[in-house]
Scaffold this active site. Structure first.
Site, mmCIF file in Angstrom:
data_model
loop_
_atom_site.group_PDB
_atom_site.id
_atom_site.type_symbol
_atom_site.label_atom_id
_atom_site.label_comp_id
_atom_site.label_asym_id
_atom_site.label_seq_id
_atom_site.Cartn_x
_atom_site.Cartn_y
_atom_site.Cartn_z
ATOM 1 N N GLU A 121 0.854 -1.194 0.000
ATOM 2 C CA GLU A 121 0.000 0.000 0.000
ATOM 3 C C GLU A 121 0.888 1.242 0.000
ATOM 4 O O GLU A 121 2.114 1.140 0.111
ATOM 5 C CB GLU A 121 -0.932 -0.009 1.217
ATOM 6 C CG GLU A 121 -2.021 -1.067 1.127
ATOM 7 C CD GLU A 121 -2.932 -1.075 2.332
ATOM 8 O OE1 GLU A 121 -3.940 -0.373 2.297
ATOM 9 O OE2 GLU A 121 -2.619 -1.765 3.312
ATOM 10 N N HIS A 248 -9.019 9.344 3.109
ATOM 11 C CA HIS A 248 -8.602 8.269 2.194
ATOM 12 C C HIS A 248 -8.792 8.787 0.776
ATOM 13 O O HIS A 248 -9.847 9.334 0.451
ATOM 14 C CB HIS A 248 -9.439 7.013 2.433
ATOM 15 C CG HIS A 248 -8.820 5.788 1.830
ATOM 16 N ND1 HIS A 248 -8.732 5.601 0.471
ATOM 17 C CD2 HIS A 248 -8.248 4.709 2.393
ATOM 18 C CE1 HIS A 248 -8.129 4.439 0.235
ATOM 19 N NE2 HIS A 248 -7.818 3.883 1.383
ATOM 20 N N ARG A 294 -0.660 8.683 1.987
ATOM 21 C CA ARG A 294 -2.068 8.994 1.769
ATOM 22 C C ARG A 294 -2.393 10.494 1.789
ATOM 23 O O ARG A 294 -3.200 10.970 0.999
ATOM 24 C CB ARG A 294 -2.830 8.316 2.902
ATOM 25 C CG ARG A 294 -4.169 7.886 2.548
ATOM 26 C CD ARG A 294 -4.676 6.991 3.629
ATOM 27 N NE ARG A 294 -4.539 5.600 3.269
ATOM 28 C CZ ARG A 294 -4.969 4.616 4.033
ATOM 29 N NH1 ARG A 294 -5.519 4.883 5.195
ATOM 30 N NH2 ARG A 294 -4.839 3.373 3.646
ATOM 31 N N HIS A 355 -11.488 9.470 6.849
ATOM 32 C CA HIS A 355 -11.280 8.024 7.015
ATOM 33 C C HIS A 355 -10.792 7.636 8.405
ATOM 34 O O HIS A 355 -11.279 6.681 8.987
ATOM 35 C CB HIS A 355 -10.254 7.599 5.967
ATOM 36 C CG HIS A 355 -9.930 6.139 5.943
ATOM 37 N ND1 HIS A 355 -10.875 5.179 5.681
ATOM 38 C CD2 HIS A 355 -8.750 5.475 6.125
ATOM 39 C CE1 HIS A 355 -10.303 3.976 5.698
ATOM 40 N NE2 HIS A 355 -9.028 4.129 5.986
ATOM 41 N N ARG A 390 -1.168 8.607 9.189
ATOM 42 C CA ARG A 390 -0.943 7.168 9.409
ATOM 43 C C ARG A 390 -0.502 6.457 8.135
ATOM 44 O O ARG A 390 -1.064 6.670 7.068
ATOM 45 C CB ARG A 390 -2.236 6.529 9.922
ATOM 46 C CG ARG A 390 -2.169 5.030 10.043
ATOM 47 C CD ARG A 390 -3.458 4.508 10.597
ATOM 48 N NE ARG A 390 -4.572 4.775 9.725
ATOM 49 C CZ ARG A 390 -5.069 3.896 8.836
ATOM 50 N NH1 ARG A 390 -4.534 2.695 8.729
ATOM 51 N NH2 ARG A 390 -6.097 4.215 8.094
HETATM 52 P P1 FAD Z 1 -13.638 -0.079 15.972
HETATM 53 O O1 FAD Z 1 -13.327 -1.302 15.222
HETATM 54 O O2 FAD Z 1 -14.223 1.041 15.209
HETATM 55 O O3 FAD Z 1 -14.612 -0.461 17.155
HETATM 56 C C1 FAD Z 1 -15.207 0.544 17.936
HETATM 57 C C2 FAD Z 1 -16.292 -0.102 18.755
HETATM 58 O O4 FAD Z 1 -16.728 0.775 19.765
HETATM 59 C C3 FAD Z 1 -17.543 -0.474 17.972
HETATM 60 O O5 FAD Z 1 -17.947 -1.741 18.394
HETATM 61 C C4 FAD Z 1 -18.561 0.568 18.394
HETATM 62 O O6 FAD Z 1 -19.889 0.148 18.314
HETATM 63 C C5 FAD Z 1 -18.140 0.759 19.823
HETATM 64 N N1 FAD Z 1 -18.554 2.025 20.414
HETATM 65 C C6 FAD Z 1 -18.287 3.286 20.016
HETATM 66 N N2 FAD Z 1 -18.811 4.159 20.880
HETATM 67 C C7 FAD Z 1 -19.436 3.451 21.840
HETATM 68 C C8 FAD Z 1 -20.168 3.794 22.986
HETATM 69 N N3 FAD Z 1 -20.378 5.050 23.358
HETATM 70 N N4 FAD Z 1 -20.688 2.788 23.748
HETATM 71 C C9 FAD Z 1 -20.514 1.499 23.394
HETATM 72 N N5 FAD Z 1 -19.813 1.112 22.314
HETATM 73 C C10 FAD Z 1 -19.285 2.086 21.553
HETATM 74 N N6 FAD Z 1 -6.900 -0.105 9.097
HETATM 75 C C11 FAD Z 1 -5.901 -0.952 8.772
HETATM 76 O O7 FAD Z 1 -4.933 -1.089 9.517
HETATM 77 N N7 FAD Z 1 -5.994 -1.695 7.641
HETATM 78 C C12 FAD Z 1 -7.036 -1.603 6.779
HETATM 79 O O8 FAD Z 1 -7.073 -2.295 5.773
HETATM 80 C C13 FAD Z 1 -8.054 -0.695 7.073
HETATM 81 N N8 FAD Z 1 -9.108 -0.541 6.243
HETATM 82 C C14 FAD Z 1 -10.139 0.270 6.609
HETATM 83 C C15 FAD Z 1 -11.253 0.369 5.787
HETATM 84 C C16 FAD Z 1 -12.334 1.134 6.171
HETATM 85 C C17 FAD Z 1 -13.529 1.240 5.280
HETATM 86 C C18 FAD Z 1 -12.314 1.809 7.414
HETATM 87 C C19 FAD Z 1 -13.494 2.625 7.863
HETATM 88 C C20 FAD Z 1 -11.201 1.749 8.223
HETATM 89 C C21 FAD Z 1 -10.099 0.986 7.828
HETATM 90 N N9 FAD Z 1 -8.969 0.894 8.626
HETATM 91 C C22 FAD Z 1 -7.953 0.033 8.283
HETATM 92 C C23 FAD Z 1 -8.922 1.539 9.940
HETATM 93 C C24 FAD Z 1 -9.233 0.481 11.005
HETATM 94 O O9 FAD Z 1 -10.258 -0.352 10.542
HETATM 95 C C25 FAD Z 1 -9.658 1.080 12.321
HETATM 96 O O10 FAD Z 1 -8.809 2.117 12.694
HETATM 97 C C26 FAD Z 1 -9.626 0.017 13.413
HETATM 98 O O11 FAD Z 1 -10.391 -1.081 13.008
HETATM 99 C C27 FAD Z 1 -10.165 0.576 14.707
HETATM 100 O O12 FAD Z 1 -10.358 -0.479 15.602
HETATM 101 P P2 FAD Z 1 -10.932 -0.147 17.041
HETATM 102 O O13 FAD Z 1 -11.045 -1.444 17.751
HETATM 103 O O14 FAD Z 1 -10.145 0.927 17.639
HETATM 104 O O15 FAD Z 1 -12.370 0.483 16.743
HETATM 105 C C1 SIN Z 2 -7.376 0.445 2.526
HETATM 106 O O1 SIN Z 2 -7.610 -0.742 2.311
HETATM 107 O O2 SIN Z 2 -7.061 1.243 1.649
HETATM 108 C C2 SIN Z 2 -7.467 0.951 3.907
HETATM 109 C C3 SIN Z 2 -6.200 0.718 4.572
HETATM 110 C C4 SIN Z 2 -6.062 1.550 5.801
HETATM 111 O O3 SIN Z 2 -6.881 2.422 6.080
HETATM 112 O O4 SIN Z 2 -5.076 1.321 6.496
#
Ligand code: FAD
Ligand code: SIN
Length: 535
Positions: A121, A248, A294, A355, A390
């Site tokens: 990437e 993004h 990015r 993003h 990032r």
């Molecule tokens: P999340 O996975 O967002 O989980 C947050 C949780 O908190 C959810 O369950 C939500 O319901 C809960 N929550 C929020 N507020 C409350 C509340 N007040 N009370 C109770 N529950 C609550 N990163 C990479 O490294 N590689 C990738 O390929 C990549 N692709 C991506 C593609 C997309 C479309 C997106 C949107 C993001 C991508 N990212 C990627 C970024 C990455 O997915 C996120 O940064 C990461 O998954 C965050 O994980 P987390 O556990 O911190 O939060």
């Molecule tokens: C993507 O697949 O382009 C998302 C990757 C990322 O947000 O790290």
């Protein structure tokens, strides 16, 4: 009526950070996982490209460190970057051992790291991204959720929103109980009954993810409203680097505004950006061209679109071997077909969208925050890994490593004394007539952030945005104070708190760096601003 539920550990959020922490601390005590909707409703489930780590002999920790530091415009903390990167391979093996089905080099059941297929990437000097086709996050969630569901020490509470942390500010008699601020759990609203319960816990893990929903055009699911950042701030914790909102470059563009992500891995496999007249442009912006970091690609697209008065450009994947394209990106293929697009034959219309939050609750690599007994991990946290921008696929890695470290922190075994905790001050009345305060302000907030606090900023527009957001916050907070609590109200107030933090941080940084580009000060100023912005 309310109930008091007692746990050793309260985990707010069911993404990768929350569930990894839950699984690991379940070895020490009773855990509650609360999540806003279903377990799967989180950014993690949407992750496409993959998870970055040094997994190839030709690669090295030094190279991954350098790429991360450079993509972050040299604001990242080298000790943090080094520790996160060095833990990567071991913890990816941990995900595999839990059952994550990453794409492998051959179809055997050989689940060693050596057999992982790796993609590339933007900003990466090597192929180092482990992936599961274009549904990496979903595969990780399947494994984590399965292991949580069969774990006798983990109780899962879906459709519950944490509305506030339980700290001294709710318990006057706990003033002076201990010096500093202490967390004893959270007030949790059941969104099916609107009852607020006390979830009391020795340790609380804030794993609530990001806040890209504060922008009208974004790649995130609805849950990403910045609740954890707002709750931590309102309870007295510091936020760091909130101005660095990553856009993004390639979100699908459609006239009706519907969007979804087109993974950067599509460019990693050879797709190129073109203007609508077919010409290429990234070579004019960076030596890495289409695979530049990015922030640079998003800004380049934004500049070209503004110059031409257009809304989208093309991502052209037609020269990639068609079998490779369809096999690696089946999810994207399916979504594009809904719009009548065959990416082996047609270019894809794309435009940048909000993003990822590089900033968040100031925390250490062990997830420690300013508040005693409160950990933070994942996108909600700012550990110093990402700096000002990032590197792709470093966020799943950070969430995994920090949640793991937090779970191993010795303080998890300490006993905790609880003060008496009052029930939530629940009001009976709910003024339906004024609901427009919430719906209208939520929509406007997104539009203001998109228009005034987007990819290219000016101090004048930031100041306008600040005064409008202050008004929005006051109106929404007033409604929150005088009505029975509801999910949408809590979320909108949190969005306003986070939006204000982004704008204030952006105003504090009078230079351009990473994801923060200021038209009035387009250069980097290391002498004055090579430091974190703290709110
Ligand atoms: P999340 O996975 O967002 O989980 C947050 C949780 O908190 C959810 O369950 C939500 O319901 C809960 N929550 C929020 N507020 C409350 C509340 N007040 N009370 C109770 N529950 C609550 N990163 C990479 O490294 N590689 C990738 O390929 C990549 N692709 C991506 C593609 C997309 C479309 C997106 C949107 C993001 C991508 N990212 C990627 C970024 C990455 O997915 C996120 O940064 C990461 O998954 C965050 O994980 P987390 O556990 O911190 O939060
Ligand atoms: C993507 O697949 O382009 C998302 C990757 C990322 O947000 O790290």
């Amino acid at each position: 009526m309310h109930t008091v539920k007692d746990f050793d550990f309260l985990v707010i959020g069911s993404g990768i950070a929350g569930l990894v922490y839950a699984l690991e601390v379940s070895k020490l005590g009773k855990v509650a996982v609360v999540t806003k909707r279903s377990l799967y409703d989180c950014n993690t489930d949407y992750a496409q490209g993959g998870i970055a780590a040094v997994l190839d002999e030709a690669d090295s920790f030094e190279h991954h460190l350098r790429d991360t530091y450079i993509a972050g415009a040299e604001l990242g903390k080298k000790q943090v970057i080094e520790r996160v990167i060095k833990e990567g391979p071991k913890l990816i093996q941990y995900l595999i051992d839990l059952g994550t089905d990453f794409t492998r080099l051959d179809n055997s059941y050989d689940k060693r790291l050596e057999n992982l297929s790796l993609t590339r990437e933007g900003g990466h000097s090597h192929r180092r991204v482990a992936y599961a086709a274009d549904s990496t996050g979903h595969q990780i969630m399947e494994a984590l959720i399965h292991n949580c569901r069969i774990n006798g020490n983990i109780e899962i509470y879906e459709n519950r929103i944490a509305i506030d942390l339980i700290t001294q500010h709710h318990i006057p008699q706990a003033e002076g109980f201990l010096p500093g601020i202490t967390c004893w759990g959270a007030y949790i609203l059941d969104t099916t009954t609107n009852q607020v319960d006390i979830f009391r816990a020795r340790k609380t893990m804030m794993a609530t993810g990001g806040a890209a929903q504060i922008y009208s055009h974004n790649t995130n699911p609805d849950i990403a409203t910045g609740d954890g950042m707002a709750m931590a701030r309102l309870a007295g914790a510091r936020l760091a680097n909130m101005e660095f909102v990553q856009f993004h470059p390639t979100a699908f563009w459609s006239p009706d505004g519907e969007t979804f992500l087109i993974s950067e891995a599509v460019r990693g496999e050879g797709a190129i950006l073109r203007l609508t007249d077919g010409s290429t442009f990234m070579e004019r912006y960076h030596e890495l061209g289409n695979l530049a970091p990015r922030d640079i690609v998003s800004r380049a697209i934004d500049a070209e679109l503004k110059r031409r008065g257009e809304k989208y450009c093309w991502l052209d994947a037609r020269d990639i071997d068609h079998d490779v394209l369809r096999r690696h990106f089946p999810y994207i293929d399916g979504r594009l077909r809904e719009y009548g697009i065959d990416f082996t034959k047609d270019p894809i219309p794309v435009a940048p969208a909000a993003h990822y939050f590089c900033g968040g609750v100031l925390s250490t690599i062990d997830g420690l925050t300013d508040i005693r007994n409160l950990f933070a991990a994942g996108e909600v946290a700012c550990t110093g890994l990402h700096g000002a921008n990032r590197l792709a696929s470093n966020s799943l890695l950070e969430a995994l490593v920090v949640a793991w470290h937090a779970a191993k922190h010795p303080s998890n075994s300490e006993p905790v004394d609880f003060p008496p905790i009052p029930p939530w001050h629940q009001l009976e009345d709910f003024n339906e007539n004024e609901w427009v305060i919430i719906s209208h302000n939520r929509e406007i907030l997104g539009t203001i952030m998109h228009g005034y606090v987007g990819i290219r900023r000016s101090r004048r527009l930031l100041k306008y945005a600040l005064s409008r957001l202050e008004n929005i916050y006051n109106e929404v907070n007033n409604f929150y104070q005088h009505n029975a609590v509801r999910k949408e109200v809590v979320e909108t107030r949190n969005m306003a708190v986070v939006a204000l933090a982004v704008i204030r941080s952006a105003l504090m940084r009078k230079e351009s760096r990473g994801a923060h580009f200021l038209i009035d000060a387009p250069e980097r100023d290391d002498l004055k601003y090579k430091l974190d912005t703290i709110i």
